[in-house]
Structure formats: C-alpha cells, structure tokens
Design an enzyme around this catalytic site. Structure first.
Site, PDB file in Angstrom:
ATOM      1  N   ARG A 162      28.241  12.254  38.552  1.00  0.00           N
ATOM      2  CA  ARG A 162      28.271  13.839  37.957  1.00  0.00           C
ATOM      3  C   ARG A 162      27.250  13.577  36.462  1.00  0.00           C
ATOM      4  O   ARG A 162      26.576  13.463  35.459  1.00  0.00           O
ATOM      5  CB  ARG A 162      29.508  13.352  36.442  1.00  0.00           C
ATOM      6  CG  ARG A 162      30.911  13.309  37.150  1.00  0.00           C
ATOM      7  CD  ARG A 162      31.160  14.365  37.723  1.00  0.00           C
ATOM      8  NE  ARG A 162      32.776  15.038  38.147  1.00  0.00           N
ATOM      9  CZ  ARG A 162      33.179  15.114  39.825  1.00  0.00           C
ATOM     10  NH1 ARG A 162      31.985  14.691  40.439  1.00  0.00           N
ATOM     11  NH2 ARG A 162      34.277  15.056  39.478  1.00  0.00           N
ATOM     12  N   SER A 237      38.666  17.440  34.736  1.00  0.00           N
ATOM     13  CA  SER A 237      38.527  16.137  34.421  1.00  0.00           C
ATOM     14  C   SER A 237      37.136  15.849  32.804  1.00  0.00           C
ATOM     15  O   SER A 237      36.352  16.839  32.974  1.00  0.00           O
ATOM     16  CB  SER A 237      37.667  14.956  35.356  1.00  0.00           C
ATOM     17  OG  SER A 237      38.186  14.969  36.418  1.00  0.00           O
ATOM     18  N   GLU A 333      32.656  13.612  30.279  1.00  0.00           N
ATOM     19  CA  GLU A 333      32.284  14.254  30.917  1.00  0.00           C
ATOM     20  C   GLU A 333      32.478  16.008  30.478  1.00  0.00           C
ATOM     21  O   GLU A 333      30.920  16.200  31.186  1.00  0.00           O
ATOM     22  CB  GLU A 333      33.332  13.780  32.616  1.00  0.00           C
ATOM     23  CG  GLU A 333      32.851  14.174  33.602  1.00  0.00           C
ATOM     24  CD  GLU A 333      32.884  15.884  34.381  1.00  0.00           C
ATOM     25  OE1 GLU A 333      32.478  16.935  35.036  1.00  0.00           O
ATOM     26  OE2 GLU A 333      34.059  15.418  34.827  1.00  0.00           O
TER      27      GLU A 333
HETATM   28  N1  EPU Z   1      45.329   7.769  38.523  1.00  0.00           N
HETATM   29  C1  EPU Z   1      46.214   7.841  37.752  1.00  0.00           C
HETATM   30  N2  EPU Z   1      47.218   8.237  36.673  1.00  0.00           N
HETATM   31  C2  EPU Z   1      46.616   8.781  37.012  1.00  0.00           C
HETATM   32  C3  EPU Z   1      45.579  10.281  37.168  1.00  0.00           C
HETATM   33  C4  EPU Z   1      44.988   8.964  38.287  1.00  0.00           C
HETATM   34  O1  EPU Z   1      47.189   6.640  37.973  1.00  0.00           O
HETATM   35  O2  EPU Z   1      47.409  10.351  36.376  1.00  0.00           O
HETATM   36  C5  EPU Z   1      44.099   7.257  39.023  1.00  0.00           C
HETATM   37  C6  EPU Z   1      45.362   6.195  40.899  1.00  0.00           C
HETATM   38  O3  EPU Z   1      45.132   4.939  40.865  1.00  0.00           O
HETATM   39  C7  EPU Z   1      44.634   7.448  41.483  1.00  0.00           C
HETATM   40  C8  EPU Z   1      43.061   7.265  41.127  1.00  0.00           C
HETATM   41  O4  EPU Z   1      43.294   7.114  39.796  1.00  0.00           O
HETATM   42  O5  EPU Z   1      44.651   6.898  42.701  1.00  0.00           O
HETATM   43  C9  EPU Z   1      42.190   8.093  41.017  1.00  0.00           C
HETATM   44  O6  EPU Z   1      42.780   9.778  40.691  1.00  0.00           O
HETATM   45  P1  EPU Z   1      42.123  10.977  41.787  1.00  0.00           P
HETATM   46  O7  EPU Z   1      42.473  11.166  42.946  1.00  0.00           O
HETATM   47  O8  EPU Z   1      43.154  12.321  41.141  1.00  0.00           O
HETATM   48  O9  EPU Z   1      41.342  11.110  41.339  1.00  0.00           O
HETATM   49  P2  EPU Z   1      39.929  10.763  39.726  1.00  0.00           P
HETATM   50  O10 EPU Z   1      39.388   9.518  40.343  1.00  0.00           O
HETATM   51  O11 EPU Z   1      40.735  10.959  38.882  1.00  0.00           O
HETATM   52  C10 EPU Z   1      37.762  12.776  40.389  1.00  0.00           C
HETATM   53  C11 EPU Z   1      37.386  13.348  40.276  1.00  0.00           C
HETATM   54  C12 EPU Z   1      37.643  14.519  40.036  1.00  0.00           C
HETATM   55  C13 EPU Z   1      38.076  15.095  41.833  1.00  0.00           C
HETATM   56  C14 EPU Z   1      38.956  13.798  42.628  1.00  0.00           C
HETATM   57  C15 EPU Z   1      39.001  13.864  43.704  1.00  0.00           C
HETATM   58  C16 EPU Z   1      35.902  12.967  38.169  1.00  0.00           C
HETATM   59  C17 EPU Z   1      35.786  12.986  37.376  1.00  0.00           C
HETATM   60  N3  EPU Z   1      36.822  13.581  38.633  1.00  0.00           N
HETATM   61  O12 EPU Z   1      39.281  12.743  39.637  1.00  0.00           O
HETATM   62  O13 EPU Z   1      37.723  15.647  39.630  1.00  0.00           O
HETATM   63  O14 EPU Z   1      38.378  16.356  42.048  1.00  0.00           O
HETATM   64  O15 EPU Z   1      38.219  12.480  42.097  1.00  0.00           O
HETATM   65  O16 EPU Z   1      37.754  14.079  44.123  1.00  0.00           O
HETATM   66  O17 EPU Z   1      35.100  11.880  39.074  1.00  0.00           O
HETATM   67  C18 EPU Z   1      36.478  17.079  37.739  1.00  0.00           C
HETATM   68  O18 EPU Z   1      35.409  16.488  38.335  1.00  0.00           O
HETATM   69  O19 EPU Z   1      36.590  18.089  37.243  1.00  0.00           O
HETATM   70  C19 EPU Z   1      37.718  16.633  38.715  1.00  0.00           C
HETATM   71  C20 EPU Z   1      38.374  17.249  38.924  1.00  0.00           C
END
Ligand code: EPU
Length: 337
Positions: A162, A237, A333
C-alpha cells in the site's frame, strides 16, 4: 471553467458533504497545464481521481482538479504479452473488465476495486494475492515544477505494501497521467493461492479456472463482504494491516492465543480487521459512523450524513482501543485532508 464553492459530495466515495473553494475538471494534459498556469493564486491544488481513498475532514480552501483523462491503447509485444496503457481518468474496474473481455491476464484478482487507473500506483493497489507492481510496466506523470512529462518505471516507483514513491518523497510533486501494464495474452499466471479465492472457486465448482472465472470469484467475495460505495459511503480498508517484529508477535501470541499473523522474515503482518473485531468495534455505530458488520476494517458513513470529522474521530477511537489492548498502532490507509 474553474467553478467556485462546489460540493464535493459526488466526488468522494465516503459521500462527505464538504465544499471546494475552486473546482475544475480536466480531460487532457493541455487543459491540465493551462489551468495550472492560470491558478497560481489558488493554492493548494489537490488532484482527485475516483475519490475512493480520501477523507475530507473540512472544506477545501484551494483548487480541486478532477482528472478525467480517458483512453486505452495497446501495443502487442509478442504472442505472449501485451503492453496496455490506460489514462488516469479511466475507471479501474471498467479497465479490468476491458482487459478480461480481450483475454489479457494479470489484473483479474484486482477486479471491482473502486477508483480510477491514475491513482492505482499511488498506493500500489492490491487484493487477493496480487498487487499492481506485479504487472506494472511504467507510468507517465506531469512534473508539477517543470510542467514536463516524465516516465516512472517499476524501480523508480519503489512500490511497497500500500505504498509507493508517490506517497513518500514524490508526494505532491507529480500528477499521474497514464499507466502502462504488461499483461499476458496466453498461458496466464493464474493466482488462486489466497484462501478465500480457493474456497469460492470450489463453491463455484471450478477446478481449473480461467482468468474470467478468477475475476468472477473475486467479485463474489468482494460483494459478499465489502459494502458498495454507491449504496453506503466508504473508502474500502480504512487502515493498513500492521507489520510488527516477530518477537512482539510471539509475546502477543502468549497472551492472545488465537491472534492470526502472516510471517515475513523477521516481521509478521497482523490483520487489522481481527484486531478491530477483538476490541469490540465490528459492526459498532456511533452517531452517523460505523465499522462494517461484515468487515471490521471498513468504516462506513452509516446514515449518509456523517461529517469527515466524525469519521476521523471514530477512526481515532479504534486506533486508541487497539493500541491499549494490543500495543499495536494502526496506521490509516485513507488519505486524510
Ligand atoms: N478479519 C477479522 N475480522 C474482520 C475482518 C478480517 O478477524 O472483520 C481477519 C480474519 O482473520 C481474516 C483476515 O482478517 O482471515 C483477512 O481478512 P480479509 O481477507 O478480508 O483481508 P484484509 O486483510 O482485511 C486486505 C486488503 C483489502 C483486500 C483484502 C483481500 C488491506 C488494508 N486490505 O484486507 O483491500 O481486498 O485484503 O486481499 O491490505 C482496500 O484496500 O480497500 C481493500 C479492501
């Protein structure tokens, strides 16, 4: 063509109602340089793409330039690869769809990300195991000091998670005019390592997916848990996933056994969504603002009437809670203006 006191509500996906002292839309580099030459007394100048990663906390006293440069062109390299260039004002997902229709591979995991092509390199947009740096060739920028165009190649962009040079040393010095990607025409590199994609493809009954099917899986996942900014204001995010030293993670693991972490050398990336959920913020609403009930990392303008200040203050409360419980400082972010 420069308007005064314009509401920015239609131009930011948080749907925050602030106004810009001056506002103009530009459709070509010539128009852009002309306006910049004419507006020395209208500082600061802020360049706006799709408005999907920005939070306005107050009225903007300078000039907002909305970049509407449109157009896509292609240059075939050989039977395997193509260079495809999109101008800054092209909508990201429409561009991804265009590539998929032509069977050009590389962007499918990045389906349905809000925003425009021109801002994609700024924060090296990424999702489901792919970042744009994986397919990035170069971008053409306007140097705001010399008003000359320059090319930034992959190395010069210094992409990180990012992050890019455009958020660091080069911040405010250039406007991205167009971006070129190196995509595949056949033998696509299908990337379905990300757990959620694997599961979704299984649910769809697909074992050997095409790039179009990967895109469909990504769209299904996103639609199932990320709020559509056309329906409820948000900027995806709100925080980055923090990276902490391995030793700190091991300490935390002693105390909080279920804490998830993705190791990377001497560091571990911890999902911010988990930290926010565990501190009780998931789905919680205060006034007009809430954390999304299906993905805690996304802050929403729940009533449609939130001010930028309210959203900002809500994010500060989350940062404070996470810091207090886990000793981890979440970093926003979204660009705060
Ligand atoms: N999780 C929770 N609770 C929640 C959300 C997430 O416990 O409410 C934990 C879970 O353990 C889950 C892990 O977080 O396994 C990962 O969650 P998710 O796959 O939804 O991904 P993220 O890390 O929350 C990142 C990006 C997203 C992108 C997704 C998929 C960042 C800041 N965000 O989210 O990007 O779509 O991965 O690759 O890196 C964005 O930047 O606007 C965005 C949506």
């Amino acid at each position: 063509m420069i308007q005064e006191n314009v509401s920015l509500k239609p131009f930011n996906t948080f749907c925050v109602d602030v106004s810009a002292r001056f506002f103009a839309e530009v459709s070509s580099v010539e128009e852009l340089t002309e306006i910049l030459n004419l507006s020395n007394d209208k500082k600061p100048v802020l360049f706006l793409g799709g408005g999907s990663n920005i939070l306005f906390t107050k009225d903007f006293e300078g000039l907002i330039l909305k970049l509407n440069l449109r157009g896509i062109r292609e240059e075939i390299i050989d039977e395997n690869e193509i260079l495809i260039t999109a101008k800054a004002g092209e909508n990201w997902h429409q561009f991804v769809t265009y590539c998929l229709e032509k069977n050009y591979g590389g962007l499918e995991n990045l389906s349905l990300i809000p925003g425009n092509v021109g801002t994609s390199p700024m924060q090296n947009i990424g999702a489901y195991g792919t970042e744009i740096r994986d397919v990035f060739e170069s971008c053409k920028v306007l140097n705001l000091e010399t008003l000359e165009t320059e090319i930034f190649d992959l190395e010069r962009c210094r992409f990180g998670y990012r992050d890019s040079i455009f958020k660091q040393e080069a911040k405010g010095k250039y406007v991205i005019l167009e971006v070129t990607f190196r995509l595949t025409r056949k033998n696509h590199n299908i990337n379905v390592e990300y757990g959620a994609i694997k599961t979704e493809l299984e649910n769809m009954g697909i074992s050997n997916p095409t790039i179009q099917e990967v895109s469909k899986a990504v769209i299904n996942i996103r639609q199932s848990k990320l709020p559509d900014p056309k329906v409820v204001g948000n900027a995806g995010s709100f925080f980055k996933n923090p990276t902490i030293p391995l030793v700190q993670f091991e300490d935390l693991k002693q105390k909080f056994e279920t804490i998830p972490g993705y190791p990377n050398g001497d560091f571990v990336k911890v999902p911010a969504g988990w930290l926010i959920e565990q501190t009780g913020w998931k789905g919680k609403q205060i006034g007009n603002v809430a954390s999304h009930k299906l993905q805690a990392l996304v802050i929403i303008n729940a009533t449609g009437n939130a001010t930028g200040k309210e959203i900002f203050d809500f994010s500060t409360m989350i940062i404070d809670s996470v810091k207090e419980k886990y000793g981890i400082e979440l970093e926003r972010e979204v660009n705060i203006i």
